[in-house]
Design an enzyme around this catalytic site. Structure first.
Site, PDB file in Angstrom:
ATOM      1  N   LYS A 159       0.807  -1.200   0.031  1.00  0.00           N
ATOM      2  CA  LYS A 159      -0.065   0.008   0.119  1.00  0.00           C
ATOM      3  C   LYS A 159       0.890   1.130   0.102  1.00  0.00           C
ATOM      4  O   LYS A 159       2.011   1.201   0.736  1.00  0.00           O
ATOM      5  CB  LYS A 159      -0.933   0.102   1.251  1.00  0.00           C
ATOM      6  CG  LYS A 159      -2.055   1.098   1.528  1.00  0.00           C
ATOM      7  CD  LYS A 159      -2.776   1.089   2.435  1.00  0.00           C
ATOM      8  CE  LYS A 159      -3.820   1.833   2.680  1.00  0.00           C
ATOM      9  NZ  LYS A 159      -4.575   1.918   3.677  1.00  0.00           N
TER      10      LYS A 159
ATOM     11  N   SER B 229      -9.802   1.306   2.702  1.00  0.00           N
ATOM     12  CA  SER B 229      -8.756   2.219   2.019  1.00  0.00           C
ATOM     13  C   SER B 229      -7.590   1.425   1.263  1.00  0.00           C
ATOM     14  O   SER B 229      -7.380   2.014   0.435  1.00  0.00           O
ATOM     15  CB  SER B 229      -8.337   3.523   2.754  1.00  0.00           C
ATOM     16  OG  SER B 229      -7.303   2.781   3.663  1.00  0.00           O
TER      17      SER B 229
ATOM     18  N   SER C 258      -9.791  -1.003   6.690  1.00  0.00           N
ATOM     19  CA  SER C 258      -9.156  -0.652   5.745  1.00  0.00           C
ATOM     20  C   SER C 258      -8.401  -1.878   4.933  1.00  0.00           C
ATOM     21  O   SER C 258      -8.053  -1.658   3.911  1.00  0.00           O
ATOM     22  CB  SER C 258      -8.237   0.635   5.645  1.00  0.00           C
ATOM     23  OG  SER C 258      -8.778   1.682   5.715  1.00  0.00           O
TER      24      SER C 258
END
Lengths: 98, 486
Positions: free
Chosen positions: B79, B154, B178
């Site tokens: 990420k 997310s 997330s």
């Protein structure tokens, strides 16, 4: 809970943010909706309850804390490589002393 | 051969027996990325050259008699809010769009020591703030099962990368769901570990008392290996736990007989879509057949979790994001009159609407006159939520709830209504507030071909148990997934 445009401007100042008039109008509605929802928390009785700031607490003591040894840090060039304005090996900022 | 469909164990076997090289495995994943990315946009940065160089160097090490490490030649995606030395780390934000970290996060260093190959940095909601990946400054990622739908957020890009065979494993951060929500929306496994189990050093801070780093994988064995590599104490993170991690792989396959699973039925039956509820019921039936005891439990304060979270997280964020001032790194506005004006314009131009909303909410809730009513109140309710879980775990071994109230929603559907977006997190935030581990487990598909999922929560440091239950569920629930859209 309704917030006024003055309140939102005050918070924006505290947070070092800026909004256009149009952004402010949308923002106030969204902000008020969120705060209305959050108001529900008032109904929870917390009179004798202590707050929690960390769910899994690791006690810090002399046994488990890191030794305060000096170690190599970034060379100046590396520390400055992401800076938007650099001069003579330093971060350059607008003049603050008149 | 399609190397991008292999599991970690299959890559290990193949490399060991010299059926293929690390470079071939990485090349095949890069080929897959090239085909899929125009439609999916899972990545902000594809590190193709670095990955190929690294794969070749791993092959040379092996040829020279070097040991096979736990992740030798395994392509992983990271990420874009986890620092990678020399690879751009944007956090999905304009304010960091050119930021190249001078150091790597501890998880990245551990992955590299274990032989993993980073293929790229994945798209996310700006600074992890969002549930759909639509709040990325670089545009949304797309759900590989339906391109007009969100992948969840997310850490959406990481979930997409694994679901669409662009990487074998991926890593995301989970502050309020997330990792778990995108895992659920994309039909892969996603784990939020116990707070403190995995080092946060090098994870760009959003809400420091809630942030965790967790892995994504397509099967439980892979997930166990990925967790094993990143788990453990790190002197660079003072909140990192000192205890030795369990052996996650060795717990897989143990009998579930007598395992007690709590389901808060009254809680989950409110506002949850029918197909999600059906998946949950189906799962409880399977667990019963596997020898588990299903018990009804109460989590009386869970109704307050979302409000508690949307105070505590923005408060911590407003403080953490004060560092973006246009001086040391990141974007700086072009026109300004003085220092304060420079700060304000930099932040107004650099941050997106959701990040600003949360900074504002947090600043408000911490400001003089409101602190007691908001931040302090929320911190007290947090204590009550933790007690709910303590009570529940004195009665049961794990807890089964949905991940999100709906399957993946349409792109744009919730963008104009932040509150509706926040309510996506209703079942995921309690685990962050109480620091417990939680695993999103695929549980079939909806009538229109969207992934469904259930969430299993355990007591602190019970990841091993969660993985074992997930393993049995995956065995019993084996269904053919609908074809990917790309």
């Amino acid at each position: 809970m309704a917030v006024t445009i003055e309140e939102v401007r005050h918070i924006a100042n505290l947070a070092n943010l800026e909004f256009s008039e149009e952004e402010l109008r949308t923002f106030i509605v969204q902000f008020s909706n969120i705060l209305d929802h959050i108001e529900q928390l008032r109904q929870v009785n917390t009179e004798t309850i202590e707050p929690t700031y960390h769910a899994v607490v690791t006690e810090i003591n002399s046994e488990n804390s890191r030794r305060d040894n000096t170690r190599a840090s970034f060379p100046q060039q590396v520390a400055l490589m992401n800076a938007p304005d650099v001069e003579q090996g330093q971060f350059r900022v607008p003049k603050v002393i008149k | 051969m399609e190397y991008c469909r292999l599991s970690i164990a299959e890559i290990q076997d193949g490399v060991r027996q010299k059926q293929f090289s690390c470079r071939e495995v990485v090349e095949d994943h890069l080929k897959r990325i090239e085909i899929a990315e125009p439609k999916l946009q899972a990545f902000v940065t594809v590190a193709a050259e670095l990955a190929l160089t690294r794969a070749s160097s791993l092959d040379r090490d092996l040829a020279a008699g070097g040991p096979l490490r736990p992740l030798t030649g395994v392509p992983v995606a990271i990420k874009d809010n986890i620092c990678t030395q020399g690879i751009k780390t944007t956090c999905g934000s304009r304010i960091l769009q050119n930021y190249i970290p001078p150091y790597s996060a501890t998880v990245v260093e551990r992955l590299e020591s274990a032989g993993a190959v980073i293929v790229g940095k994945t798209n996310c909601d700006e600074f992890g703030m969002g549930s759909s990946t639509e709040n990325s400054a670089f545009g949304p990622s797309r759900n590989p099962f339906a391109l007009d739908r969100v992948p969840g957020g997310s850490s959406g890009g990481s979930a997409v990368a694994v679901a669409a065979y662009e990487s074998v494993g991926a890593f995301g951060s989970d502050t309020g769901g997330s990792v778990r929500t995108p895992a659920a929306f994309c039909g892969v496994l996603g784990l939020k570990p116990t707070y403190g189990r995995v080092s946060r050093y090098g994870l760009v801070a959003f809400s420091s008392s809630l942030d965790t780093i967790g892995p994504f994988a397509r099967n439980v064995e892979d997930l166990a290996v990925l967790l094993q590599v990143i788990a453990g104490h790190d002197p660079l993170d003072m909140t990192s736990h000192r205890g030795t991690p369990d052996s996650y792989q060795s717990g897989i396959g143990a009998s579930l007989r007598g395992h007690r699973i709590g389901v808060p039925f009254t809680l989950v039956e409110q506002g949850v879509e029918a197909e999600i509820l059906q998946a949950l019921r189906r799962t409880t039936e399977i667990l019963k057949q596997l020898g588990c005891e299903i018990e009804e439990i109460a989590l009386p304060h869970s109704g307050s979790a979302i409000d508690t979270y949307y105070l505590i997280a923005p408060c911590e964020a407003s403080s953490n994001l004060a560092r973006y001032d246009g001086v040391k790194y990141g974007y700086r506005t072009r026109r300004f009159s003085d220092l304060t004006d420079m700060y304000r314009r930099t932040r107004a131009e650099g941050f997106g609407p959701e990040v600003k909303r949360r900074i504002m909410l947090g600043t408000f809730a911490l400001s003089s006159g409101y602190y007691d009513a908001y931040f302090l109140k929320a911190s007290k309710v947090r204590t009550l939520l933790i007690r709910d879980f303590q009570n529940a775990f004195s009665q049961v071994d794990s807890i089964l709830i949905p991940v999100a109230p709906t399957p993946a929603f349409k792109i744009g559907e919730k963008m104009s209504d932040p509150l509706a977006m926040y309510l996506t997190d209703i079942f995921t935030v309690p685990a962050n507030l109480s620091g417990i581990p939680a695993l999103s487990i695929p549980a079939g598909y909806s009538r229109n071909g969207l992934p469904l999922a259930v969430q299993l929560l355990g007591n602190h440091f019970q990841e091993r148990r969660l993985l074992n239950v997930a393993y049995h569920l995956r065995q019993a629930l084996a269904v053919n997934p609908p074809p990917l859209a790309v």
